[in-house]
Design a protein around this motif. Structure first.
Motif, short mmCIF file in Angstrom:
data_model
loop_
_atom_site.label_atom_id
_atom_site.label_comp_id
_atom_site.label_asym_id
_atom_site.label_seq_id
_atom_site.Cartn_x
_atom_site.Cartn_y
_atom_site.Cartn_z
N ILE A 96 36.69 -5.29 36.40
CA ILE A 96 37.00 -6.36 35.34
C ILE A 96 36.54 -7.60 35.87
O ILE A 96 36.00 -8.53 35.13
N VAL A 97 36.95 -7.97 37.10
CA VAL A 97 36.66 -9.46 37.68
C VAL A 97 35.29 -9.65 37.70
O VAL A 97 34.74 -10.73 37.41
N ALA A 98 34.35 -8.72 38.15
CA ALA A 98 32.75 -8.90 38.40
C ALA A 98 32.10 -9.27 37.09
O ALA A 98 31.52 -10.08 36.79
N LYS A 99 32.76 -8.44 35.93
CA LYS A 99 32.20 -8.27 34.58
C LYS A 99 32.70 -9.86 34.13
O LYS A 99 31.83 -10.65 33.43
N LEU A 100 33.80 -10.37 34.27
CA LEU A 100 34.30 -11.54 33.80
C LEU A 100 33.31 -12.78 34.47
O LEU A 100 33.14 -13.62 33.85
N GLN A 101 33.30 -12.52 35.75
CA GLN A 101 32.51 -13.50 36.41
C GLN A 101 31.17 -13.86 35.93
O GLN A 101 30.52 -14.73 35.72
N ALA A 102 30.41 -12.77 35.56
CA ALA A 102 29.01 -12.41 34.87
C ALA A 102 29.09 -13.14 33.60
O ALA A 102 28.08 -13.66 33.28
N ILE A 103 30.03 -12.87 32.66
CA ILE A 103 29.82 -13.26 31.20
C ILE A 103 30.53 -14.74 31.24
O ILE A 103 30.59 -15.16 29.67
N ALA A 104 31.50 -15.17 31.61
CA ALA A 104 32.24 -16.33 31.72
C ALA A 104 31.39 -17.69 31.60
O ALA A 104 30.68 -17.81 32.48
N LYS A 105 31.12 -18.16 30.47
CA LYS A 105 30.34 -19.49 30.18
C LYS A 105 30.66 -20.77 30.73
O LYS A 105 30.15 -21.24 31.42
N THR A 106 32.26 -20.71 30.95
CA THR A 106 32.89 -22.05 31.40
C THR A 106 33.69 -21.72 32.62
O THR A 106 34.30 -22.84 32.90
N GLY A 107 33.07 -20.75 33.36
CA GLY A 107 33.77 -20.66 34.83
C GLY A 107 35.28 -20.34 34.42
O GLY A 107 35.60 -19.23 33.56
N TYR A 108 36.00 -20.80 35.33
CA TYR A 108 37.37 -20.45 35.41
C TYR A 108 38.21 -20.86 34.32
O TYR A 108 39.42 -20.59 34.11
N ASP A 109 37.64 -21.69 33.55
CA ASP A 109 38.36 -22.47 32.51
C ASP A 109 37.99 -21.48 31.13
O ASP A 109 38.48 -22.04 30.17
N GLU A 110 37.57 -20.38 31.30
CA GLU A 110 37.33 -19.57 30.05
C GLU A 110 38.56 -19.10 29.62
O GLU A 110 39.43 -18.79 30.34
N ARG A 111 38.68 -19.00 28.20
CA ARG A 111 39.86 -18.37 27.70
C ARG A 111 39.78 -16.93 27.55
O ARG A 111 38.52 -16.39 27.35
N ILE A 112 40.89 -16.24 27.95
CA ILE A 112 40.66 -14.69 27.94
C ILE A 112 41.90 -14.32 27.32
O ILE A 112 43.06 -14.66 27.61
N TYR A 113 41.71 -13.41 26.19
CA TYR A 113 42.71 -12.71 25.53
C TYR A 113 42.84 -11.19 25.84
O TYR A 113 41.87 -10.48 25.72
N VAL A 114 43.84 -10.94 26.12
CA VAL A 114 44.34 -9.55 26.31
C VAL A 114 45.11 -8.93 25.15
O VAL A 114 46.09 -9.24 24.78
N ARG A 115 44.34 -7.88 24.65
CA ARG A 115 44.96 -7.16 23.53
C ARG A 115 45.35 -5.90 24.12
O ARG A 115 44.67 -4.96 24.25
N GLY A 116 46.56 -5.49 24.17
CA GLY A 116 47.33 -4.62 24.56
C GLY A 116 47.92 -3.67 23.69
O GLY A 116 48.83 -4.22 23.02
N ASP A 117 47.63 -2.35 23.37
CA ASP A 117 48.32 -1.53 22.59
C ASP A 117 49.64 -1.51 22.38
O ASP A 117 50.51 -1.61 23.75
#
Length: 150
Positions: A96-117
């Motif tokens: 998950i961390v590697a994928k996030l670093q690859a797709i995050a456009k604004t780096g560590y300031d990217e908003r990430i929403y977690v949708r848990g069932d």
């Protein structure tokens, strides 16, 4: 003998006919415009709910206010079976961390929403959020539905 024959006329114009001049119309008919706008409104009202992330999960409800933002957030979905998705793509929780670093456009300031069932294991959700936080992402939010009723 020539009762059925019309006389030929010269000059390409008939005698006795006047050319009617119409004044330019200074009013705009807005009825077709309103009709088109209402049809577009109905199309967008029907299509908008279909534009949400495609992983079906049963979200919990809360009274919290929605978060404001100017960019499209990255959405991580966790099913009750433990499957983890980034947007619509299933991934291994270790990647998950590697994928996030690859797709995050604004780096560590990217908003990430977690949708848990609603029925997902709380430990799995916290493990995913912990990995995201430990990687340096600080704008993490949990997605819920607005509480219905009292």
């Amino acid at each position: 003998m020539g009762a059925g024959v019309k006389p030929a006329y010269k000059g390409g114009r008939r005698r006795g006919r006047r050319k009617v001049h119409h004044a330019p119309m200074s009013e705009i008919n807005v009825t077709p415009f309103v009709d088109v706008m209402l049809v577009l409104l109905i199309i967008f009202m029907v299509a908008a709910p279909l534009l949400t992330v495609g992983v079906p999960i049963d979200l919990p409800e809360t009274r919290a206010k929605p978060m404001e933002g100017d960019t499209e957030p990255i959405t991580i979905s966790i099913r009750n079976s433990g499957q983890v998705f980034i947007q619509d793509t299933e991934i291994d929780p270790d990647e998950i961390v590697a994928k996030l670093q690859a797709i995050a456009k604004t780096g560590y300031d990217e908003r990430i929403y977690v949708r848990g069932d609603r029925d997902a294991d709380y430990g799995v959700i916290m493990q995913i959020m912990g990995r995201i936080s430990a990687a340096g992402y600080k704008r993490i939010g949990l997605v819920t539905l607005e509480e219905q009723g009292g």
